[in-house]
Design an enzyme around this catalytic site. Structure first.
Site, mmCIF file in Angstrom:
data_model
loop_
_atom_site.group_PDB
_atom_site.id
_atom_site.type_symbol
_atom_site.label_atom_id
_atom_site.label_comp_id
_atom_site.label_asym_id
_atom_site.label_seq_id
_atom_site.Cartn_x
_atom_site.Cartn_y
_atom_site.Cartn_z
ATOM 1 N N HIS A 54 7.039 -4.867 2.896
ATOM 2 C CA HIS A 54 8.000 -3.787 3.072
ATOM 3 C C HIS A 54 7.658 -2.543 2.265
ATOM 4 O O HIS A 54 8.096 -1.444 2.631
ATOM 5 C CB HIS A 54 9.413 -4.266 2.695
ATOM 6 C CG HIS A 54 10.048 -5.115 3.741
ATOM 7 N ND1 HIS A 54 9.791 -6.471 3.854
ATOM 8 C CD2 HIS A 54 10.911 -4.810 4.737
ATOM 9 C CE1 HIS A 54 10.492 -6.954 4.869
ATOM 10 N NE2 HIS A 54 11.171 -5.971 5.429
ATOM 11 N N GLY A 55 6.925 -2.683 1.187
ATOM 12 C CA GLY A 55 6.607 -1.476 0.432
ATOM 13 C C GLY A 55 5.938 -1.757 -0.889
ATOM 14 O O GLY A 55 5.968 -2.877 -1.408
#
Length: 477
Positions: A326-327
């Site tokens: 996700h990041g």
């Protein structure tokens, strides 16, 4: 180009009209139009990153062809690793380079040494995590002989860049979507109407639910020291519905638009906030990603077939990697690890497959037990969302520390009754439509006056309560 922008409302009818004017017997011409339109759609943000999609398409198409004619196991494995390294290499550079550099510098600083490495001013290409995993599914499935490699490069380009789901999913498997680019697509009126209905519901989720919740979630998360514990809880509550309305709304629009062009995409959300345990939640939330990790990472690692240590190891790997996907922030890793901790007791007690049926199936209302289960699952999910939303891990812990005080039982300083009323309406529709693919699908079975009254009501609500326009959250992933 945003789905909820004026540009897209001009772009879509033009592409749709040209697509069906070409005729469904001219598959190559339709695929060419889809590819050109998809590149225009993506290039609207930054045309330079079109070369990444093109290069990834060329690499994986070529490797697919090589895998078909290569029989030697070692050479086939080498080809697979070339695809993995190229795709993950691009993803790692653009998304994680600065994260690893900063983490390395912090590690040396912690031990009393100073390390001088400059970070780079890297722009993250929109949707790179999505189309990277989509192309990887192709090479992995061809390698495992689950899919015949395509000889049609244009069809493959269209598969990789298909604009409805290019930048935020669903992450389609090559085994499902790619064959559809080789088949004649028929315009089916009922299918198109159903697609428009899903687009309408997705837009409502985005512009009314997500964008309005975003206003209050941002206000509270950006200044948590100014609010009581009850308001901080409300902030987490608003973010939970912001991210659900935003992401599932995008998925609904993507799936609905695909139906307009004769394509069927996989379902990505199945009413996750009605889950009775965390295992059920992960079967219902971002289904395309969770099943991707299950099939291409969890099962190859041994899945749940080994001993207790292997089960624990594989569970943490799958959730932590999912968080990191996700990041480039430790908050996502902690979020993933926390969900692994939630999931482990169910797995170790063999209760992770208890709630596989529809909640309150055949009933209008859930039982008291089901209400308690859903509330408990939602609450622990909400706690995890704090880490997902916070700027860093320290801020997340401070937020939770300030939330779990006596002021948690006080009256919130912010209590927007209009938004809470819209959320109640939204969840009521979701509940009574939970047996369908999407919430308002069952409206089609009602008589015409009720059906059209409901659609008009949704449109009125969108014009009356549209929140401040926000970019889709998952564009940053």
């Amino acid at each position: 180009m945003l789905f909820n922008s004026l540009e897209f409302f001009i772009f879509l009818p033009i592409v749709f009209t040209l697509y069906w004017l070409i005729g469904n017997k001219r598959i190559q011409q339709q695929n060419l139009l889809i590819t050109v339109s998809s590149y225009l759609f993506y290039g609207w943000w930054d045309w330079r990153f079109l070369f990444l999609i093109l290069f990834s398409s060329i690499v994986d198409y070529t490797i697919g062809q090589k895998l078909k004619i290569t029989k030697h196991p070692a050479r086939r494995k080498l080809l697979l690793w070339v695809s993995i390294c190229v795709n993950i290499g691009f993803l790692g550079f653009f998304k994680y380079f600065n994260f690893f550099v900063d983490s390395l510098i912090d590690s040396f600083t912690f031990f009393g040494s100073e390390l001088k490495i400059n970070t780079l001013n890297i722009i993250l290409p929109v949707g790179i995590s999505f189309y990277t995993f989509q192309t990887l599914s192709y090479t992995i499935d061809v390698y495992n002989k689950k899919l015949e490699p395509t000889k049609n490069f244009l069809a493959f380009m269209a598969f990789v860049s298909f604009f409805p789901q290019l930048v935020a999913g669903p992450i389609e498997r090559a085994t499902n979507l790619l064959p559809q680019f080789h088949k004649q697509r028929e315009f089916v009126y009922s299918k198109s109407v159903d697609g428009l209905r899903q687009v309408l519901w997705g837009l409502f989720k985005k512009v009314v639910i997500a964008d309005n919740c975003a206003t209050y979630a941002n206000m509270i998360f950006n200044n948590p020291e100014d609010y009581s514990g009850s308001t901080l809880l409300l902030g987490a509550f608003f973010f939970a519905f912001q991210i659900y309305g935003d992401f599932s709304g995008y998925s609904d629009i993507a799936i609905g638009i695909s139906r307009l062009f004769g394509f069927n995409l996989k379902r990505n959300f199945a009413f996750p906030y009605f889950s009775r345990d965390i295992a059920e939640f992960w079967r219902r939330w971002h289904i395309s990603l969770s099943t991707w990790f299950r099939d291409y990472l969890y099962i190859p690692l041994g899945g749940s077939k080994g001993g207790t240590k292997m089960k624990i190891r594989n569970t943490f790997i799958i959730f932590v990697v999912s968080g990191f996907w996700h990041g480039a922030n430790w908050t996502f890793i902690v979020w993933g690890a926390l969900n692994a901790l939630y999931f482990l007791p169910l797995l170790l007690l063999n209760k992770n497959r208890v709630n596989t049926n529809l909640v309150a199936e055949g009933k209008y209302f859930p039982s008291l037990k089901e209400i308690f289960q859903m509330m408990t699952t939602f609450f622990i999910t909400l706690i995890a969302w704090v880490f997902f939303r916070a700027d860093n891990v320290t801020n997340a812990f401070m937020y939770l520390n300030d939330m779990f005080t006596l002021s948690l039982f006080s009256k919130p300083e912010i209590l927007p009754f209009t938004i809470l009323g819209l959320l109640s309406f939204f969840m009521a529709i979701e509940w009574f439509g939970r047996s369908g693919e999407f919430a308002i699908q069952k409206i089609d079975f009602m008589n015409k006056p009720i059906r059209w009254s409901f659609y008009i009501l949704l449109i009125i609500l969108m014009f009356s309560f549209t929140g401040e326009q926000q970019e889709f959250i998952y564009f940053q992933f």
